[in-house]
Enzyme design. Structure first.
Site, PDB file in Angstrom:
ATOM      1  N   HIS A 178      29.941  15.906  15.478  1.00 30.82           N
ATOM      2  CA  HIS A 178      28.467  15.993  15.545  1.00 30.82           C
ATOM      3  C   HIS A 178      27.944  17.312  15.010  1.00 30.82           C
ATOM      4  O   HIS A 178      26.895  17.780  15.415  1.00 30.82           O
ATOM      5  CB  HIS A 178      28.030  15.782  17.004  1.00 30.82           C
ATOM      6  N   LYS A 223      38.709  34.426  27.012  1.00 31.71           N
ATOM      7  CA  LYS A 223      39.775  35.437  27.069  1.00 31.71           C
ATOM      8  C   LYS A 223      39.963  36.082  25.704  1.00 31.71           C
ATOM      9  O   LYS A 223      40.040  37.285  25.557  1.00 31.71           O
ATOM     10  CB  LYS A 223      41.087  34.806  27.549  1.00 31.71           C
ATOM     11  N   TRP A 280      43.388  46.241  51.456  1.00 29.57           N
ATOM     12  CA  TRP A 280      42.601  45.289  50.646  1.00 29.57           C
ATOM     13  C   TRP A 280      42.392  44.125  51.595  1.00 29.57           C
ATOM     14  O   TRP A 280      43.319  43.365  51.880  1.00 29.57           O
ATOM     15  CB  TRP A 280      43.381  44.884  49.408  1.00 29.57           C
ATOM     16  N   LYS A 295      33.714  45.193  34.939  1.00 32.60           N
ATOM     17  CA  LYS A 295      34.488  44.262  35.766  1.00 32.60           C
ATOM     18  C   LYS A 295      33.546  43.443  36.660  1.00 32.60           C
ATOM     19  O   LYS A 295      33.791  42.281  36.918  1.00 32.60           O
ATOM     20  CB  LYS A 295      35.480  45.027  36.646  1.00 32.60           C
ATOM     21  N   CYS A 343      47.748  45.480  49.778  1.00 33.88           N
ATOM     22  CA  CYS A 343      47.534  46.777  50.406  1.00 33.88           C
ATOM     23  C   CYS A 343      48.574  47.770  49.912  1.00 33.88           C
ATOM     24  O   CYS A 343      49.552  47.408  49.288  1.00 33.88           O
ATOM     25  CB  CYS A 343      47.644  46.612  51.911  1.00 33.88           C
ATOM     26  N   GLU A 366      36.818  38.243  24.595  1.00 35.89           N
ATOM     27  CA  GLU A 366      36.447  39.477  25.320  1.00 35.89           C
ATOM     28  C   GLU A 366      37.498  40.574  25.190  1.00 35.89           C
ATOM     29  O   GLU A 366      37.172  41.734  25.416  1.00 35.89           O
ATOM     30  CB  GLU A 366      36.144  39.187  26.788  1.00 35.89           C
ATOM     31  N   ARG A 390      44.768  50.404  42.840  1.00 36.17           N
ATOM     32  CA  ARG A 390      44.994  48.990  43.207  1.00 36.17           C
ATOM     33  C   ARG A 390      43.756  48.367  43.835  1.00 36.17           C
ATOM     34  O   ARG A 390      43.702  47.155  44.018  1.00 36.17           O
ATOM     35  CB  ARG A 390      46.129  48.888  44.238  1.00 36.17           C
ATOM     36  N   ASN A 449      51.534  45.128  54.570  1.00 36.66           N
ATOM     37  CA  ASN A 449      51.031  44.599  53.298  1.00 36.66           C
ATOM     38  C   ASN A 449      51.484  43.149  53.237  1.00 36.66           C
ATOM     39  O   ASN A 449      52.665  42.862  53.334  1.00 36.66           O
ATOM     40  CB  ASN A 449      51.644  45.403  52.139  1.00 36.66           C
ATOM     41  N   GLY A 450      50.537  42.215  53.134  1.00 34.89           N
ATOM     42  CA  GLY A 450      50.889  40.796  53.075  1.00 34.89           C
ATOM     43  C   GLY A 450      49.966  40.000  53.984  1.00 34.89           C
ATOM     44  O   GLY A 450      48.885  40.452  54.337  1.00 34.89           O
ATOM     45  N   GLU A 501      37.652  28.672  28.825  1.00 35.36           N
ATOM     46  CA  GLU A 501      38.249  29.872  29.419  1.00 35.36           C
ATOM     47  C   GLU A 501      39.187  30.540  28.422  1.00 35.36           C
ATOM     48  O   GLU A 501      39.173  31.763  28.272  1.00 35.36           O
ATOM     49  CB  GLU A 501      38.982  29.512  30.719  1.00 35.36           C
TER      50      GLU A 501
HETATM   51  C1  AGP Z   1      35.931  37.154  32.832  1.00 33.36           C
HETATM   52  O1  AGP Z   1      37.123  37.531  32.157  1.00 33.36           O
HETATM   53  C2  AGP Z   1      34.852  38.209  32.731  1.00 33.36           C
HETATM   54  N1  AGP Z   1      35.332  39.451  33.209  1.00 33.36           N
HETATM   55  C3  AGP Z   1      33.524  37.758  33.308  1.00 33.36           C
HETATM   56  O2  AGP Z   1      33.140  36.595  32.614  1.00 33.36           O
HETATM   57  C4  AGP Z   1      33.508  37.419  34.825  1.00 33.36           C
HETATM   58  O3  AGP Z   1      34.265  36.251  35.049  1.00 33.36           O
HETATM   59  C5  AGP Z   1      32.056  37.168  35.245  1.00 33.36           C
HETATM   60  O4  AGP Z   1      31.330  38.347  35.035  1.00 33.36           O
HETATM   61  C6  AGP Z   1      31.934  36.736  36.716  1.00 33.36           C
HETATM   62  O5  AGP Z   1      32.405  37.760  37.544  1.00 33.36           O
HETATM   63  P1  AGP Z   1      32.650  37.432  39.093  1.00 33.36           P
HETATM   64  O6  AGP Z   1      33.704  36.370  39.144  1.00 33.36           O
HETATM   65  O7  AGP Z   1      33.078  38.718  39.704  1.00 33.36           O
HETATM   66  O8  AGP Z   1      31.352  36.915  39.665  1.00 33.36           O
END
Ligand code: AGP
Length: 609
Positions: A505, A486, A74, A604, A2, A489, A27, A100-101, A482
């Site tokens: 394979h 990273k 938040w 996002k 927050c 993207e 934020r 906040n916390g 993962e």
């Molecule tokens: C991850 O770095 C990406 N931004 C994307 O793969 C994300 O994880 C995916 O769209 C799922 O989003 P969510 O966790 O908000 O459901």
């Protein structure tokens, strides 16, 4: 996290505070509010939604007050609403607080205040207990009442307090949540974050844990836990506004990578009772409910899906129940076997990913019990689930998910341990051993983050690569996915991950002189196999970066470079092994001049199919 802003001076507190709250909008928040003292009374205005809603609510008020506190919320406890927004006030309306916390023992405090003292709560939040406690202990000195109140509290807090009986004072206190004091000429400020103050002051005090601050218009006094006054050097802020929003980091992604120890600490410790047993608030499943399930589906997208893949290992190992993991966009069209003996776990940082939401609805229609692991309180996925298990990562701003991922993993561990122990299929000593080991992880992650410089050095030799392979076995294969995502993207490098045993394979046909292979080899029981895979690619000219647990010297004989993580049980390595991969992706993308926080073509939260 927050946002907090407080002001005491000779200007218009309402305007100055709302302006400061707007500087904290980046934020992420879901509601906001302010409290001011006017004519000896506390006036509170608070609204769900954007700060513009609050502005509308106060625009016809002529507060012309010169002292007040404000907050952007938040949500962690209690969905976004006007009632749950801060400031919270005591029943006698003499005390107002912003927080906040997380107050870890708020349930027992709320019960005591309600049942023994007849306090009537007006919100679902943990924070409200603070206002009632301070009011309970108030006996002519606000700071004394605050001291007594925080002695009753466990958890993390940055708190600002107003008292109508002492209108020329603000008291603030800090433990594990940020708090700063802005020093002005005839005015002083409190805030959770520097951007809120930059327009007015650049001289600040950084408040340390367990310190209480008493502000008047012309004086600021800081007291330690023993109530002894302490002197503090003035910190002069030279950052511009943009740098300040990122706490001095160059990007939100790097800031959020460094927030992971705190996110893991919050997500874990809030769910351990005083005996160290797991308390799964928000989950109402009984032992009988858990014993009814004959399978688990974990369904998600992107990074959340990768967390689910690790979750599969963990839940099968500790809870002894078969787990299927699927990407939501596939799950919803393959007519899966779902019935009332299915536990469906949706993982989503935003809680608004349309594919995940659609998959959840599909499973619900077929009778499954829905448990979601979500970072945004009150989001669609959370609202449509039977049980919600929140990650307490705080707002994740960067498109590339980092702290949400590791806190999602923490939730997987807690769910697996809780279900296994509750069903009686996990031995108590193993349950206790893993909880003990999990408690070490946040500090181990802090240590690991200090290797950032090594990762940058490595990145300098790698950032021109146009193809990168990630390989691993067991949980390392899931973490490889993962790490590859990273890198893809944010640096736009063509990268992919493959189970190391699958190389022969087909994929090994791509390995040639100079191919970059990142080999995760943290699993003791699979290490020999990984060494063979490293030898396979080395024999074809690959440059190999190994990732192993500290003390593993064997891998140095095979790999060209090694990133180490602190030692921990094999099952817990994903909480740590992903971090060098996050940092490597970040440093490579930075060297390539990419727009790290807002990569091209990405959003996002993917709220479309
Ligand atoms: C991850 O770095 C990406 N931004 C994307 O793969 C994300 O994880 C995916 O769209 C799922 O989003 P969510 O966790 O908000 O459901």
């Amino acid at each position: 996290m927050c946002g907090i802003v407080g002001y005491i001076g000779y200007g218009n507190a309402g305007d100055i505070i709302i302006e400061g709250l707007k500087k904290l909008e980046y934020r992420g928040y879901d509601s906001s509010g302010i409290a001011v003292i006017k004519d000896g009374k506390i006036e509170v205005r608070k609204q769900k939604g954007r700060i513009s809603n609050l502005e509308t609510a106060v625009e016809n008020e002529h507060f012309n007050s010169t002292v007040g506190i404000g907050h952007t919320r938040w949500a962690t406890h209690g969905a976004p609403s006007d009632a749950n927004a801060h400031p919270h006030i005591s029943m006698d309306k003499t005390i107002a607080i912003v927080h906040n916390g997380i107050i870890e023992n708020y349930t027992e405090l709320r019960e005591w205040l309600t049942k023994d003292l007849g306090v009537i709560f007006t919100s679902e939040t943990d924070s409200e207990v603070i206002a009632h406690l301070i009011s309970l202990y108030y006996d002519g000195s606000l700071e004394d009442a605050v001291y007594k109140a925080v002695e009753k509290m466990r958890g993390a807090y940055g708190i600002g307090v107003l008292c109508s009986k002492e209108p020329d004072k603000i008291v603030a206190v800090r433990k594990d949540s940020p708090l700063i004091i802005g020093l002005g000429d005839g005015c002083n400020f409190i805030a959770s974050d520097i951007p809120a103050l930059l327009k007015h002051v650049r001289s600040i005090y950084l408040i340390e844990n367990n310190e209480t601050v008493v502000l008047t218009r012309n004086e600021v006094k800081i007291y330690n836990a023993d109530r002894k006054e302490v002197k503090r050097d003035v910190f002069h802020v030279t950052w511009d506004e943009d740098a300040a929003e990122k706490d001095g980091f160059d990007h939100f992604m790097l800031k959020e990578i460094h927030e992971q120890p705190k996110g893991l600490f919050e997500t874990l410790n809030r769910r351990l009772d005083k005996n160290g047993n797991i308390l799964l608030d928000g989950i109402s499943m009984t032992k009988q409910d858990l014993e009814k399930f004959d399978r688990v589906y974990i369904v998600a997208c992107g990074t959340a899906y990768h967390a689910g893949m690790v979750g599969k290992f963990i839940i099968e190992r500790f809870a002894k129940i078969p787990v299927e993991v699927d990407v939501a966009s596939e799950f919803r069209y393959r007519d899966p076997f779902i019935d009332d003996k299915t536990l469906f776990i949706a993982i989503s940082q935003s809680g608004e990913t349309l594919d995940t939401l659609a998959a959840l609805r599909e499973a619900k229609k077929k009778g499954a019990r829905i448990l979601s692991v979500v970072n945004v309180v009150g989001s669609s996925v959370a609202r449509e689930s039977d049980d919600v298990f929140y990650t307490w990562a705080g707002p994740e701003i960067a498109v590339a998910s980092t702290k949400a991922y590791t806190t999602q993993l923490m939730c997987m561990y807690l769910i697996a341990l809780y279900v296994g122990y509750t069903k009686g299929v996990l031995a108590p000593d193993l349950y206790n051993e893993y909880i003990r080991e999990l408690k070490f992880i946040p500090d181990k992650l802090k240590t690991l983050l200090k290797t950032e410089g090594d990762i940058l050095e490595a990145a300098k030799g790698l950032y021109k690569k146009e193809q990168v392979f990630f390989i691993g076995r067991g949980p390392d294969a899931s973490v490889s996915l993962e790490g590859s995502l990273k890198l893809k993207e944010i640096s736009y490098i063509n990268s992919f991950a493959i189970a190391a045993g699958e190389l022969k394979h087909g994929t090994i046909a791509l390995i040639e002189q100079g191919s970059l292979v990142i080999a995760l080899a943290t699993q003791d029981r699979l290490f020999e196999k990984m060494l063979s895979n490293i030898q396979e690619v080395k024999a074809r000219g690959a440059y190999v970066i190994g990732l192993a647990k500290e003390g593993n010297k064997e891998i140095e004989k095979q790999a060209d470079k090694v990133f180490y993580i602190p030692d921990c049980p094999d099952d817990l390595t994903p909480l740590l092994s992903v971090v060098p991969l996050q940092l490597l992706a970040y440093e490579i993308a930075k060297l390539r001049g990419c727009d790290i926080d807002k990569p091209k073509n990405l959003a996002k939260s993917v709220t479309v199919e």
